[in-house]
Design an enzyme around this catalytic site. Structure first.
Site, PDB file in Angstrom:
ATOM      1  N   TYR A  32      46.319  37.623  37.060  1.00  0.00           N
ATOM      2  CA  TYR A  32      46.470  37.721  35.614  1.00  0.00           C
ATOM      3  C   TYR A  32      46.547  39.173  35.170  1.00  0.00           C
ATOM      4  O   TYR A  32      46.338  40.096  35.975  1.00  0.00           O
ATOM      5  CB  TYR A  32      45.332  36.979  34.901  1.00  0.00           C
ATOM      6  CG  TYR A  32      43.989  37.681  34.950  1.00  0.00           C
ATOM      7  CD1 TYR A  32      43.243  37.749  36.128  1.00  0.00           C
ATOM      8  CD2 TYR A  32      43.460  38.289  33.808  1.00  0.00           C
ATOM      9  CE1 TYR A  32      42.012  38.396  36.160  1.00  0.00           C
ATOM     10  CE2 TYR A  32      42.233  38.926  33.833  1.00  0.00           C
ATOM     11  CZ  TYR A  32      41.514  38.983  35.019  1.00  0.00           C
ATOM     12  OH  TYR A  32      40.313  39.632  35.051  1.00  0.00           O
ATOM     13  N   LYS A 147      44.102  41.615  40.842  1.00  0.00           N
ATOM     14  CA  LYS A 147      43.538  41.090  39.592  1.00  0.00           C
ATOM     15  C   LYS A 147      43.657  39.569  39.635  1.00  0.00           C
ATOM     16  O   LYS A 147      44.553  38.957  39.049  1.00  0.00           O
ATOM     17  CB  LYS A 147      44.254  41.707  38.383  1.00  0.00           C
ATOM     18  CG  LYS A 147      43.448  41.597  37.100  1.00  0.00           C
ATOM     19  CD  LYS A 147      43.980  42.550  36.053  1.00  0.00           C
ATOM     20  CE  LYS A 147      43.423  42.260  34.670  1.00  0.00           C
ATOM     21  NZ  LYS A 147      41.977  42.382  34.536  1.00  0.00           N
ATOM     22  N   GLU A 179      32.277  50.043  39.954  1.00  0.00           N
ATOM     23  CA  GLU A 179      32.871  49.735  38.654  1.00  0.00           C
ATOM     24  C   GLU A 179      31.975  48.713  37.967  1.00  0.00           C
ATOM     25  O   GLU A 179      30.981  48.271  38.537  1.00  0.00           O
ATOM     26  CB  GLU A 179      34.300  49.201  38.807  1.00  0.00           C
ATOM     27  CG  GLU A 179      34.407  47.881  39.558  1.00  0.00           C
ATOM     28  CD  GLU A 179      35.827  47.293  39.582  1.00  0.00           C
ATOM     29  OE1 GLU A 179      36.664  47.670  38.746  1.00  0.00           O
ATOM     30  OE2 GLU A 179      36.076  46.430  40.446  1.00  0.00           O
ATOM     31  N   LEU A 203      39.187  47.544  40.824  1.00  0.00           N
ATOM     32  CA  LEU A 203      40.471  47.343  40.154  1.00  0.00           C
ATOM     33  C   LEU A 203      40.957  48.682  39.590  1.00  0.00           C
ATOM     34  O   LEU A 203      40.182  49.394  38.944  1.00  0.00           O
ATOM     35  CB  LEU A 203      40.326  46.324  39.016  1.00  0.00           C
ATOM     36  CG  LEU A 203      41.665  45.987  38.356  1.00  0.00           C
ATOM     37  CD1 LEU A 203      42.489  45.066  39.262  1.00  0.00           C
ATOM     38  CD2 LEU A 203      41.463  45.338  37.004  1.00  0.00           C
TER      39      LEU A 203
HETATM   40  N1  PMP Z   1      37.612  46.477  36.672  1.00  0.00           N
HETATM   41  C1  PMP Z   1      37.524  45.147  36.518  1.00  0.00           C
HETATM   42  C2  PMP Z   1      36.785  44.357  37.542  1.00  0.00           C
HETATM   43  C3  PMP Z   1      38.095  44.516  35.401  1.00  0.00           C
HETATM   44  O1  PMP Z   1      38.004  43.183  35.256  1.00  0.00           O
HETATM   45  C4  PMP Z   1      38.739  45.308  34.426  1.00  0.00           C
HETATM   46  C5  PMP Z   1      39.321  44.700  33.182  1.00  0.00           C
HETATM   47  N2  PMP Z   1      40.186  43.684  33.434  1.00  0.00           N
HETATM   48  C6  PMP Z   1      38.828  46.691  34.635  1.00  0.00           C
HETATM   49  C7  PMP Z   1      38.247  47.239  35.769  1.00  0.00           C
HETATM   50  C8  PMP Z   1      39.539  47.587  33.645  1.00  0.00           C
HETATM   51  O2  PMP Z   1      40.937  47.467  33.777  1.00  0.00           O
HETATM   52  P1  PMP Z   1      41.898  47.780  32.560  1.00  0.00           P
HETATM   53  O3  PMP Z   1      41.554  49.156  32.085  1.00  0.00           O
HETATM   54  O4  PMP Z   1      43.263  47.738  33.143  1.00  0.00           O
HETATM   55  O5  PMP Z   1      41.657  46.757  31.518  1.00  0.00           O
END
Ligand code: PMP
Length: 286
Positions: A32, A147, A179, A203
């Site tokens: 996603y 993701k 994270e 991610l």
């Molecule tokens: N890490 C994880 C595990 C996440 O779920 C997200 C948000 N979807 C992020 C980091 C941040 O990613 P982004 O800045 O692309 O929203």
């Protein structure tokens, strides 16, 4: 939400149906994306679509939509509410098969979903007080760069943070802080901005990249390197970032204050830059 996009058609949410045999439902076999949209203008759409493509490739799926196709889907989904800030949600699964079998169907027909929902503005108290986080052992798998919709570990971790009265769980594996359960992590130490490096254990956040870019543009020195949990505890500032939450200052970590317990000066600088970046997008859209 007036309509969503499902497999080539725009339908009312109540009319949008997928099979119980869908592998997204049975196995969490899908990926996603979430794209923030300011006044009808998606932020870093190309980067989000590239990451979707990376996730799809990593699970051996191809999506039948080009960048231009996605773009016309977005335009239609966003049209009913052009001036509101929204988030686009995209999901692609490996579709359904006649029987429940872990092995891929020979010719999968992916299920492709896209929908838009309003995005809430940040609570003003956050800039004054910051947010609370707790550390948790990272119980996720070893491909956190995908993701994936298989989010059970993230669901349990975020819930555990919620029950501890915290905004986010910061995930720790082998002594390294990686994270948040739904966000990336930054610390400030002696004026340097530090974030863990991209790789299979986290991610690659689109907001993370933007924050690094804004920091460098503001003359802040940045480092992408491993971050020991002790360093996190001794940081002058801690931030988390995500598409829907932007950059949030963390002022409590495991029931202790971060720095002086108030959002820090570097966070204020970066947040101002981030808000200016959004304002620019809105202006371009007007
Ligand atoms: N890490 C994880 C595990 C996440 O779920 C997200 C948000 N979807 C992020 C980091 C941040 O990613 P982004 O800045 O692309 O929203």
């Amino acid at each position: 939400m007036s309509e969503l996009y499902l497999n080539g058609a725009f339908v009312a949410p109540q009319q949008a149906m997928i099979s119980v045999m869908d592998r997204g439902f049975l196995f969490g076999d899908g990926v996603y994306e979430v794209i923030p949209v300011y006044a009808g203008h998606p932020l870093r759409a190309a980067e989000h679509l590239q990451r979707l493509d990376n996730s799809l490739r990593a699970i051996g799926l191809q999506v039948p939509l080009s960048g231009a196709d996605w773009s016309s889907v977005f335009t239609r989904l966003l049209a009913p509410d052009p001036m509101t800030d929204q988030a686009l949600y995209l999901q692609v699964t490996r579709g359904s098969a006649p029987t429940r079998d872990h092995r891929f169907p020979a010719q999968p027909t992916p299920t492709v979903l896209a929908m838009a929902k309003p995005m809430k503005a940040r609570d003003a108290a956050v800039a004054e007080q910051g947010v609370t986080v707790v550390t948790r052992e990272d119980i996720r798998w070893l491909r956190c760069d995908i993701k994936s919709t298989s989010l059970l570990a993230a669901v349990l971790l975020r819930q555990s943070a919620q029950e501890a009265g915290a905004e986010e769980a910061i995930l720790v594996r082998d002594g390294l802080a990686l994270e948040g359960s739904t966000s990336n992590l930054f610390i400030v130490r002696d004026g340097q901005l530090i974030t863990p490096p991209k790789g299979p254990l986290l991610l690659a956040g689109i907001t993370r990249d933007l924050v690094l870019e804004l920091a460098r543009g503001d003359g802040i020195s940045t480092q992408e390197r491993d971050l020991a949990v002790e360093e996190l505890r001794q940081a002058d500032e801690v931030w988390i970032s995500s598409s829907t939450r932007e950059v949030l200052p963390v002022t409590r970590l495991d029931e202790r204050s971060v720095g002086d317990g108030r959002p820090g000066p570097l966070w204020r600088r970066i947040d101002a830059r981030y808000q200016a970046f959004k304002a620019e997008l809105r202006r371009a859209a007007a």
